[in-house]
Structures are given as C-alpha cells and as structure tokens.
Write an enzyme that holds these catalytic residues in place. Sequence first.
Site, PDB file in Angstrom:
ATOM      1  N   LYS A 172       2.076   2.401  -5.203  1.00  0.00           N
ATOM      2  CA  LYS A 172       3.139   1.932  -6.315  1.00  0.00           C
ATOM      3  C   LYS A 172       2.388   2.235  -7.470  1.00  0.00           C
ATOM      4  CE  LYS A 172       3.331  -2.154  -4.304  1.00  0.00           C
ATOM      5  NZ  LYS A 172       2.888  -2.046  -2.802  1.00  0.00           N
ATOM      6  N   GLN A 231       2.003  -6.029  -2.890  1.00  0.00           N
ATOM      7  CA  GLN A 231       2.565  -6.146  -1.562  1.00  0.00           C
ATOM      8  C   GLN A 231       4.013  -5.339  -1.180  1.00  0.00           C
ATOM      9  OE1 GLN A 231       1.981  -9.298  -2.887  1.00  0.00           O
ATOM     10  NE2 GLN A 231      -0.250  -8.926  -2.505  1.00  0.00           N
ATOM     11  N   ASP A 236       0.878  -1.195   0.143  1.00  0.00           N
ATOM     12  CA  ASP A 236      -0.037   0.066   0.087  1.00  0.00           C
ATOM     13  C   ASP A 236       0.970   1.129  -0.072  1.00  0.00           C
ATOM     14  OD1 ASP A 236      -2.415  -1.693   0.181  1.00  0.00           O
ATOM     15  OD2 ASP A 236      -1.791  -1.734   2.426  1.00  0.00           O
ATOM     16  N   GLY A 250      -4.125  -4.428  -4.159  1.00  0.00           N
ATOM     17  CA  GLY A 250      -5.170  -3.676  -4.597  1.00  0.00           C
ATOM     18  C   GLY A 250      -4.243  -2.380  -5.038  1.00  0.00           C
ATOM     19  N   HIS A 251      -4.297  -1.833  -6.296  1.00  0.00           N
ATOM     20  CA  HIS A 251      -3.740  -0.669  -7.026  1.00  0.00           C
ATOM     21  C   HIS A 251      -5.013   0.188  -7.269  1.00  0.00           C
ATOM     22  CE1 HIS A 251      -0.186  -3.265  -7.938  1.00  0.00           C
ATOM     23  NE2 HIS A 251      -0.097  -3.047  -6.539  1.00  0.00           N
TER      24      HIS A 251
HETATM   25  P1  IMP Z   1      -2.472 -12.565   2.527  1.00  0.00           P
HETATM   26  O1  IMP Z   1      -1.535 -12.359   1.290  1.00  0.00           O
HETATM   27  O2  IMP Z   1      -3.878 -12.821   2.077  1.00  0.00           O
HETATM   28  O3  IMP Z   1      -2.379 -14.244   2.966  1.00  0.00           O
HETATM   29  O4  IMP Z   1      -2.242 -11.729   3.803  1.00  0.00           O
HETATM   30  C1  IMP Z   1      -1.015 -12.125   4.627  1.00  0.00           C
HETATM   31  C2  IMP Z   1      -0.704 -10.563   5.142  1.00  0.00           C
HETATM   32  O5  IMP Z   1      -0.357  -9.712   4.033  1.00  0.00           O
HETATM   33  C3  IMP Z   1      -1.693  -9.873   5.797  1.00  0.00           C
HETATM   34  O6  IMP Z   1      -1.614  -9.015   6.873  1.00  0.00           O
HETATM   35  C4  IMP Z   1      -2.521  -8.920   4.786  1.00  0.00           C
HETATM   36  O7  IMP Z   1      -3.268  -7.825   5.142  1.00  0.00           O
HETATM   37  C5  IMP Z   1      -1.162  -8.497   4.016  1.00  0.00           C
HETATM   38  N1  IMP Z   1      -1.226  -8.215   2.478  1.00  0.00           N
HETATM   39  C6  IMP Z   1      -1.393  -9.139   1.618  1.00  0.00           C
HETATM   40  N2  IMP Z   1      -1.617  -8.251   0.354  1.00  0.00           N
HETATM   41  C7  IMP Z   1      -1.373  -7.119   0.601  1.00  0.00           C
HETATM   42  C8  IMP Z   1      -1.429  -5.754  -0.163  1.00  0.00           C
HETATM   43  O8  IMP Z   1      -1.455  -5.752  -1.329  1.00  0.00           O
HETATM   44  N3  IMP Z   1      -1.250  -4.714   0.662  1.00  0.00           N
HETATM   45  C9  IMP Z   1      -1.162  -4.680   1.979  1.00  0.00           C
HETATM   46  N4  IMP Z   1      -1.096  -5.587   2.682  1.00  0.00           N
HETATM   47  C10 IMP Z   1      -1.321  -7.067   2.087  1.00  0.00           C
END
Ligand code: IMP
Length: 431
Positions: free
Chosen positions: A16, A225, A13, A40-41
């Site tokens: 990017k 991420q 977040d 999410g972008h």
């Molecule tokens: P997962 O990727 O759904 O397994 O989540 C694992 C951790 O990564 C959690 O804390 C999510 O909130 C975080 N997370 C996964 N994708 C994103 C992203 O695109 N932005 C921010 N946090 C993310």
Amino acid sequence: MALDMIIGAQWGDEGKGSITDMLAAQADIVARYGGGDNAGHTITVGGEIYKLHLIPSGIIQPNTVCLIGNGVVINPATLLREMKALAERGLDVGAHRFKISRNAHLITPGHIALDKAKEASRGEDAIGTTLRGIGPAYTDKTSRTGLRAELFDAPEELADKIHEHIHAKNEILTKIYGAEPLDATAVAAQFADYGQRLQPHLVDGSLLLDAALRDDRTVLAEGAQGTFLDLDHGTYPFVTSSPPTAGGVLLGLGVGPNKVGRVIGVAKAFSSRVGSGPFPCELEGEAAVRLRGTGDKPWDEFGTTTGRPRRVGWLDLVMLRHAVRINGFTELVITKLDILSGIAKLPVCVAYDWQGKRSEHYPTDIRVLAQCKPIYEVLDGWDEDIMGVRKLDDLPANARRYVAFISAQTDTAVTHISVGPGREQMITRSQ
Ligand code: IMP
C-alpha cells in the site's frame, strides 16, 4: 473535495505504501486511521528506501500534512525514533505538518510486556502478534482504562495515570504470567519526556480534517494491515485488534460517510500473510520460495516490522470478493505483478471446496475456512520482464488477461498495477 481511502484487501503487506505515496502527491492531508507500529511501509524513491511504521507515508512528499488519527495506538518511543530518523534524512517532521490526534491512545511498556507474556502463554496457539503491545492497548481502550495522547497536555495527571497503569499491569504480569514487574517511576519519567516532545503536535484530528474537506482540500486515509486482519471481518482470532476496513477509517478519523470519495482496495497479485491462522491457498517448498524471494531484496516477502518470512500462496479471489463487499471498493490496485513473470501456469482460486460442496463465499468461521480447499482456475503466465512497462497496452497479453480476470471475478475496475518497488513502476489505467 473528498476523503479517499486506501485499504489493504488481504492480510496486510499488500504494498500500500507506494500507491499511498503516489496519491499523496495530490493530497493535502494524509492520515493514518488505525493500528500502530505493527504496520510497516516500505517506500522506494529514487533508490532511497524509507521504512515507516507510524508516520503516514505522505511525509515523503514535501508539502503534505500528515495526521495520526484517533483510531491509532501510538508507541511514543517508536514515533520519536522514526521522527528523528526522517529528520536526519532531511525530511520535515515539524508540528506545522505532522500532527497527532489528541484522542489517539498510547502504548506503554506495560502493554508490550503483556503482549509478550500473553503470546508466550498461548504456546502452540499463539496468534503470532508483532509483540508491539497492540492488543493490550486496544483492550485498555475498549475497557475504558486507556491512556490518550491528550495526557501530554497535563504532565501531572500523566504521571499519576502512568503510575496507576503500570501498577495494574504489574499485578497481571507477576501474578498471572510470572513475569518481571516494570518500574513505574522510570516509565513515568520516560513518558514525561515523550510528552514534552510530542505535545506541540497534538490537534483535534476530526476538526482538522473537517476544515480541510470544507475548504475543498483532499484527504487521503492511509491503510495499515488489511481486511483479513480486521477484528470483525478477518480470520478471528488471528487478527489484529482494530478495524483496518473502510468502516474503521470513519471511526479512526472522525469523518462522516458523506465525505467519502474513492475507496481504493490494494491487493497483491498473489497472497501472503505473517502470523498464524488458516490460509487456503498457501504454498510450501520451492513454489513458496519463488513467490517469497530469499530475503536479499528489500521487497522480498519478509515482514517490514518483524523480519519474519511471510507465508505465501496463489491469489485468492474468494477473499478478494469478500474484501470488495466488506469495504465497498470503488477500484482495485494490483501490486507486485512483476513477481509472477516467468511462471508458466498461474493458478487462481475462484471458489472453495468445503466437504465436497462448492462455495463462492468466504466463511466467517475459521474452523470451516481451515477445511476449505481451493478450487483453482489456471491461467497462462508470461515470460517477459515487465518491470520497465509503464502502459497497460505494453504488458504481455497474458499479464493483461490475468488483471482482466481479477477485475471480472470481483466486478471491480483495476485502476493501477505495480510492476516493481519504485515510485515510477506503476501502470495507471486510463478509465
Ligand atoms: P498484532 O497487530 O501485533 O496484535 O498482531 C496480530 C496479527 O496481525 C498477527 O498475525 C500479525 O502478524 C498481523 N499484523 C499486524 N500488523 C500487520 C501488518 O502491518 N502487516 C501484516 N500483518 C500484520
């Protein structure tokens, strides 16, 4: 030409999307290398807001080819929904420009059900995943039982594999978690339909990129991420299940290190994270609301994928130095500097205090991290609204000092600064 990478330097977040969108204008191919629809972008172009989860942001550019690389886990249902929404807004998502690596893995309803059941069973220790089935899909990949997109080439085999897969997941769902089983026949029918629609998009992603790079074209790897969600280098176990760091780009696209050009780290002017895990610079109460916003603006700090309010805090330079080292950033982009306007004093974390000892380094052990207290240096803020500024020299002196401080502390040049959500609200520093 080279493979340039955009990498999140914090917990995801970082904003990017807009720098990717800006650099995509000069790129021939934009490729996603990891993660799935947990990302999410949000991209704002001329007042139009696009929210993307799987399709690379380059799709907003008219001529850019977009690739979902082998390191990505794809939920075909989300992908087709996203393609439809973009097509309805007049964007071209045809197979000639939107491609999927054959060896990317698929997310099924079995993975999603398992993600939900596992999180529920963790209770207070929940990771706070996005519940998109990401962890279970990568688990299947590493345990060599995953389903790859190439199955869309072989409908009968796909049906058999889905049946086998759902039966295996049902065993775990019902016997370990006491959850409802899934209907394997219904899932197989869904996937047969997805397969028909997505098969024309399948390519060998590595070959596609190799040909482009040999042909002197530019490839941009779009991050999802961030460094601190990296399976190895993040705040394990409060991480995602893939490597969002620079090493993950090479693995997730099938490109060698000799092709790499710029490694662009993106960091917000402050910190934020969703989900659980230690966060030394976290703020609470009014100070947090000041950074987070109240959710009435699309760029406020609420998850693009989950809508959850993000946890926020001051900028952490210990983290940023770790991110520079792990990724080998050649430059930094600082986003959301405008959010700090009007805050008189800006604490910036330069080191941690752990049991009375000063440490400049980010600990690998989150039990240590949870005990670290930030040591702040307090910089003077600025009052002016900077959202209309387009040149570095036109920023208030204290805003320039803030950016220069980041650069000095990380020993890395800051090449772009965003001062708002719009595509045009980006200050590019001449080097
Ligand atoms: P997962 O990727 O759904 O397994 O989540 C694992 C951790 O990564 C959690 O804390 C999510 O909130 C975080 N997370 C996964 N994708 C994103 C992203 O695109 N932005 C921010 N946090 C993310």
